[in-house]
Design a protein around this motif. Structure first.
Motif, PDB file in Angstrom:
ATOM      1  N   ALA A  58     -15.315   2.138   6.167  1.00 31.83           N
ATOM      2  CA  ALA A  58     -14.356   2.934   5.902  1.00 31.83           C
ATOM      3  C   ALA A  58     -13.847   2.543   5.273  1.00 31.83           C
ATOM      4  CB  ALA A  58     -13.529   3.424   7.232  1.00 31.83           C
ATOM      5  N   GLN A  59     -13.691   1.505   4.939  1.00 28.17           N
ATOM      6  CA  GLN A  59     -12.746   0.339   3.866  1.00 28.17           C
ATOM      7  C   GLN A  59     -13.917  -0.154   2.531  1.00 28.17           C
ATOM      8  OE1 GLN A  59      -9.513  -0.981   4.110  1.00 28.17           O
ATOM      9  NE2 GLN A  59     -10.318  -1.201   0.906  1.00 28.17           N
ATOM     10  N   SER A 193      -1.077  -7.512   5.410  1.00 30.18           N
ATOM     11  CA  SER A 193      -1.107  -6.220   5.784  1.00 30.18           C
ATOM     12  C   SER A 193      -0.736  -5.781   4.786  1.00 30.18           C
ATOM     13  CB  SER A 193      -0.713  -5.683   6.510  1.00 30.18           C
ATOM     14  OG  SER A 193       0.860  -5.643   6.865  1.00 30.18           O
ATOM     15  N   CYS A 194      -1.064  -4.242   4.139  1.00 31.70           N
ATOM     16  CA  CYS A 194      -0.773  -3.713   2.822  1.00 31.70           C
ATOM     17  C   CYS A 194      -0.880  -2.251   3.059  1.00 31.70           C
ATOM     18  CB  CYS A 194      -1.381  -3.735   1.590  1.00 31.70           C
ATOM     19  SG  CYS A 194      -3.110  -3.448   1.345  1.00 31.70           S
ATOM     20  N   GLY A 195       0.249  -1.385   1.904  1.00 27.18           N
ATOM     21  CA  GLY A 195       0.083   0.472   2.703  1.00 27.18           C
ATOM     22  C   GLY A 195       0.583   0.363   3.652  1.00 27.18           C
ATOM     23  N   GLY A 196       1.897  -0.526   4.242  1.00 22.82           N
ATOM     24  CA  GLY A 196       2.880   0.292   5.447  1.00 22.82           C
ATOM     25  C   GLY A 196       1.942  -0.706   7.115  1.00 22.82           C
ATOM     26  N   ASP A 197       0.862  -1.010   6.797  1.00 21.72           N
ATOM     27  CA  ASP A 197       0.719  -1.165   7.700  1.00 21.72           C
ATOM     28  C   ASP A 197       1.011  -1.618   9.223  1.00 21.72           C
ATOM     29  OD1 ASP A 197      -1.851  -1.472   9.882  1.00 21.72           O
ATOM     30  OD2 ASP A 197      -3.144  -2.770   8.955  1.00 21.72           O
ATOM     31  N   ASP A 198       0.771  -1.038  10.202  1.00 21.64           N
ATOM     32  CA  ASP A 198       1.730  -1.777  11.134  1.00 21.64           C
ATOM     33  C   ASP A 198       3.182  -2.102  11.190  1.00 21.64           C
ATOM     34  OD1 ASP A 198       1.421  -1.728  13.934  1.00 21.64           O
ATOM     35  OD2 ASP A 198      -0.693  -2.949  13.954  1.00 21.64           O
ATOM     36  N   VAL A 199       3.938  -1.759   9.809  1.00 27.26           N
ATOM     37  CA  VAL A 199       5.272  -1.559   9.750  1.00 27.26           C
ATOM     38  C   VAL A 199       6.178  -1.257  10.520  1.00 27.26           C
ATOM     39  CG1 VAL A 199       7.136  -2.284   7.710  1.00 27.26           C
ATOM     40  CG2 VAL A 199       4.609  -2.249   6.657  1.00 27.26           C
ATOM     41  N   ARG A 200       7.319  -2.036  11.177  1.00 31.14           N
ATOM     42  CA  ARG A 200       8.203  -1.391  11.836  1.00 31.14           C
ATOM     43  C   ARG A 200       9.483  -1.707  12.432  1.00 31.14           C
ATOM     44  NH1 ARG A 200       4.006   1.240  12.022  1.00 31.14           N
ATOM     45  NH2 ARG A 200       2.651   2.317  13.441  1.00 31.14           N
ATOM     46  N   PHE A 269       9.384   3.996   7.797  1.00 29.96           N
ATOM     47  CA  PHE A 269       9.074   4.252   6.534  1.00 29.96           C
ATOM     48  C   PHE A 269       7.328   4.360   6.605  1.00 29.96           C
ATOM     49  CE2 PHE A 269      11.166  -0.283   8.397  1.00 29.96           C
ATOM     50  CZ  PHE A 269      12.022   0.305   7.801  1.00 29.96           C
ATOM     51  N   VAL A 270       7.673   5.923   6.281  1.00 27.66           N
ATOM     52  CA  VAL A 270       6.334   6.870   5.629  1.00 27.66           C
ATOM     53  C   VAL A 270       6.052   7.424   4.844  1.00 27.66           C
ATOM     54  CG1 VAL A 270       4.743   8.582   6.248  1.00 27.66           C
ATOM     55  CG2 VAL A 270       5.686   7.414   8.064  1.00 27.66           C
ATOM     56  N   TYR A 271       5.096   7.301   4.013  1.00 26.23           N
ATOM     57  CA  TYR A 271       5.922   7.864   2.540  1.00 26.23           C
ATOM     58  C   TYR A 271       4.936   9.031   2.310  1.00 26.23           C
ATOM     59  CZ  TYR A 271       4.172   2.570   0.859  1.00 26.23           C
ATOM     60  OH  TYR A 271       4.168   0.721   1.276  1.00 26.23           O
ATOM     61  N   VAL A 418       1.683   7.342   9.551  1.00 27.86           N
ATOM     62  CA  VAL A 418       2.038   6.501   9.981  1.00 27.86           C
ATOM     63  C   VAL A 418       2.009   5.853   9.044  1.00 27.86           C
ATOM     64  CG1 VAL A 418       2.575   6.952  12.640  1.00 27.86           C
ATOM     65  CG2 VAL A 418       0.622   5.314  11.727  1.00 27.86           C
ATOM     66  N   ASP A 419       1.841   5.657   8.229  1.00 34.64           N
ATOM     67  CA  ASP A 419       1.944   4.456   7.095  1.00 34.64           C
ATOM     68  C   ASP A 419       0.460   4.772   6.272  1.00 34.64           C
ATOM     69  OD1 ASP A 419      -0.798   4.180   7.617  1.00 34.64           O
ATOM     70  OD2 ASP A 419      -0.550   2.405   8.936  1.00 34.64           O
ATOM     71  N   GLY A 420       0.667   4.224   4.472  1.00 34.18           N
ATOM     72  CA  GLY A 420      -0.431   4.821   3.190  1.00 34.18           C
ATOM     73  C   GLY A 420      -2.006   5.223   3.556  1.00 34.18           C
ATOM     74  N   TRP A 421      -2.538   4.462   4.775  1.00 36.29           N
ATOM     75  CA  TRP A 421      -3.993   4.542   5.232  1.00 36.29           C
ATOM     76  C   TRP A 421      -3.991   5.830   5.669  1.00 36.29           C
ATOM     77  CZ3 TRP A 421      -6.812   0.932   3.888  1.00 36.29           C
ATOM     78  CH2 TRP A 421      -6.535  -0.407   3.447  1.00 36.29           C
ATOM     79  N   SER A 422      -2.918   6.582   6.650  1.00 36.41           N
ATOM     80  CA  SER A 422      -3.081   7.758   7.230  1.00 36.41           C
ATOM     81  C   SER A 422      -2.891   8.756   6.508  1.00 36.41           C
ATOM     82  CB  SER A 422      -2.572   7.418   8.946  1.00 36.41           C
ATOM     83  OG  SER A 422      -1.503   7.599   8.901  1.00 36.41           O
ATOM     84  N   SER A 423      -2.153   9.286   5.374  1.00 33.75           N
ATOM     85  CA  SER A 423      -1.884  10.243   4.494  1.00 33.75           C
ATOM     86  C   SER A 423      -3.529  10.976   4.163  1.00 33.75           C
ATOM     87  CB  SER A 423      -1.449   9.520   2.983  1.00 33.75           C
ATOM     88  OG  SER A 423      -0.652  10.739   2.419  1.00 33.75           O
ATOM     89  N   PRO A 424      -3.668  12.815   4.704  1.00 34.71           N
ATOM     90  CA  PRO A 424      -4.544  13.600   4.534  1.00 34.71           C
ATOM     91  C   PRO A 424      -4.526  13.511   3.327  1.00 34.71           C
ATOM     92  CG  PRO A 424      -2.750  14.783   5.122  1.00 34.71           C
ATOM     93  CD  PRO A 424      -2.371  13.280   5.485  1.00 34.71           C
ATOM     94  N   GLY A 425      -3.789  12.627   2.091  1.00 26.25           N
ATOM     95  CA  GLY A 425      -3.790  13.553   0.357  1.00 26.25           C
ATOM     96  C   GLY A 425      -2.252  13.490   0.169  1.00 26.25           C
ATOM     97  N   ILE A 426      -2.877  13.506  -1.905  1.00 24.52           N
ATOM     98  CA  ILE A 426      -1.872  13.575  -2.673  1.00 24.52           C
ATOM     99  C   ILE A 426      -1.395  14.622  -3.717  1.00 24.52           C
ATOM    100  CG2 ILE A 426      -0.869  11.513  -4.818  1.00 24.52           C
ATOM    101  CD1 ILE A 426      -2.586   9.232  -3.435  1.00 24.52           C
TER     102      ILE A 426
END
Length: 494
Positions: A58-59, A193-200, A269-271, A418-426
């Motif tokens: 996936a990456q 990490s990056c993209g908000g991954d597990d930032v809480r 902190f969801v984008y 929950v983060d940049g990785w799980s957004s369904p689009g732009i």
């Protein structure tokens, strides 16, 4: 060290013929893949891809759609080797064996930063050196370095599996005493990490303890082990990202974006979006000045950088640095070109002396004006399920400011964002009239089932009641919005 095949359908060459100068790109994902495509399309360079570790498929597939990336060769660095100098030496030897004339090495994404520094240093290519490499990836060392250089930064605590709960409690109490509101909240994040991954956001000692137990020992989105995490004071203020390009320590600010982040799906902190800042805004100069001091402290002298900063009551404070391009699969490139006249990728290639159509020396230290206004909406999902259809997509595409979009297709598996990785689009919006842009931004959010950002609403409508809204509050988080016209994502909820 091994040669591997290109995951986008082009086989790596066993004994390549280096007829042209070669650029090494380490981990060319997201915007780094777009930059690689620009290098190849110039017709003046070949590209050798180096993977800094073994990535999940996936990456490897996380690239903008429609790119044809034909690498001269692909090399796999042995990141699992506990003897790091030995692993680096093997990678250097494999690159040397290709017998190419290397002219630049560039980090194509976050995990490739340290290896990029090491390759540049070994082959005497333009780079940032390896001495401060750990400070450019490790989020604890990053802030620690700023303190060492007398650059204002957050208070923090390094936490591993054995850190006692009494230490966590003491740190939170110290933050409570510093915090004028008396909350004492902290932000917890993995080191790499990056993209908000597990930032809480941890609002209590129980939150902090649960985060420590859950995240330490897990692997992040890049497959890197979270051997420790960092707890930092919660910075109160608007968050911005300052995109820069540097050559020999000369820093150019090529874009400043203001984030729209909100709590959603249990994540704080969801984008939801970003908008390009006018250089006449009062925040512009202090953000740029502070960012350049951060770059100097971290020894960033060459290449693109993505610097997230919060503007607090006490002044700018670093959130974190990515010594690589702004991400989001380079969806901002055409927008920046229309609004500013150039973009971070073309400026970055020029900084390395590569053909790009942009002359680094001719760029201002900070962009001077916006020819038009730009917003990007980061779409958010609130449920698990399979996407059946996008019933309001045509409506979104008919908005006056609509420029482009990249959205998952029907059949895709949706999950809560929950983060940049799980957004369904732009959805990208561009218009000369900021009032039109702000209104359309709100319309896209409404179509997605969410309220607009009150701070970003047109001045003449700010604070007014929206017509017949049906709202509910989800676990004390974001107010949902229902305009009676359906939603953008029709999901068969699981």
């Amino acid at each position: 060290m091994e040669e591997v095949s290109n995951t986008r359908g082009n086989e790596a060459v066993g004994t390549p013929s280096c007829a042209m100068p070669v650029v090494i790109v380490v981990d060319p994902f997201s915007s780094g893949a777009y930059m690689t495509s620009e290098i190849l399309q110039s017709g003046q360079y070949d590209v050798v891809r180096v993977l800094s570790r073994s990535f999940p498929q996936a990456q490897l597939d996380f690239v903008p759609p429609g790119l044809c990336l034909k690498y001269l060769a692909t090399l796999q660095h042995d990141s699992d080797n506990p003897d790091e100098p030995s692993a680096w030496s093997r990678t250097f030897a494999a690159l040397q064996k290709l017998d190419c004339m290397y002219v630049a090495v560039i980090a194509g994404s976050e995990p490739g930063v340290n290896l990029t520094d090491a390759i540049a240093e070994h082959f005497q290519l333009p780079g940032n050196g390896s001495k401060l490499s750990p400070c450019r990836r490790d989020k604890f060392l990053m802030i620690d370095r700023l303190h060492e250089c007398k650059v204002d930064a957050a208070h923090q605590l390094l936490v591993n599996a054995s850190t006692p709960v009494t230490t966590l409690h003491q740190f939170m109490e110290e933050q409570r005493l510093r915090d004028p509101t008396g909350n004492g909240w902290i932000v917890a994040k993995p080191l790499n990490s990056c993209g908000g991954d597990d930032v809480r956001l941890c609002c209590s000692i129980d939150d902090a303890r649960r985060y420590q137990e859950r995240v330490v020992g897990l692997h992040n989105q890049y497959g890197i082990l979270n051997s420790a995490v960092v707890f930092q004071e919660f910075l109160v203020g608007t968050e911005y990202v300052v995109d820069t390009v540097s050559r020999a320590g000369n820093h150019k600010v090529v874009a400043v974006w203001e984030y729209d982040k909100r709590p959603m799906n249990g994540a704080p902190f969801v984008y939801f979006g970003q908008r390009l800042m006018q250089p006449v805004a009062p925040e512009f100069v202090p953000l740029c000045d502070y960012t350049c001091s951060v770059l100097d402290a971290l020894g960033i002298r060459f290449g693109p950088c993505h610097v997230e900063v919060k503007l607090t009551a006490a002044g700018p404070r670093l959130v974190e640095v990515g010594a690589r391009l702004h991400g989001v699969r380079a969806s901002w490139v055409p927008l920046a070109n229309e609004a500013i006249g150039y973009d971070q990728i073309s400026a970055g290639l020029s900084a390395y002396g590569l053909a790009s159509g942009t002359d680094f020396d001719e760029l201002p230290d900070r962009y001077k004006e916006l020819k038009t206004h730009v917003f990007q909406v980061f779409l958010v999902s609130s449920c698990h399920g399979q996407l059946r259809s996008l019933p309001r997509l045509d409506e979104v595409r008919q908005l006056r400011s609509w420029h482009s979009d990249a959205i998952v297709s029907p059949g895709a598996l949706m999950k809560p964002t929950v983060d940049g990785w799980s957004s369904p689009g732009i959805v990208s919006l561009l218009h000369a009239d900021p009032t039109v842009l702000l209104a359309d931004y709100t319309k896209v959010l409404h179509a997605s089932g969410f309220r607009g950002n009150p701070k970003w609403e047109p001045p003449e409508t700010r604070g007014q009641e929206e017509p017949n809204p049906v709202t509910q509050n989800l676990n004390g988080e974001l107010e949902f919005y229902n305009d009676g016209l359906g939603v953008l994502f029709d999901v068969d909820v699981l």
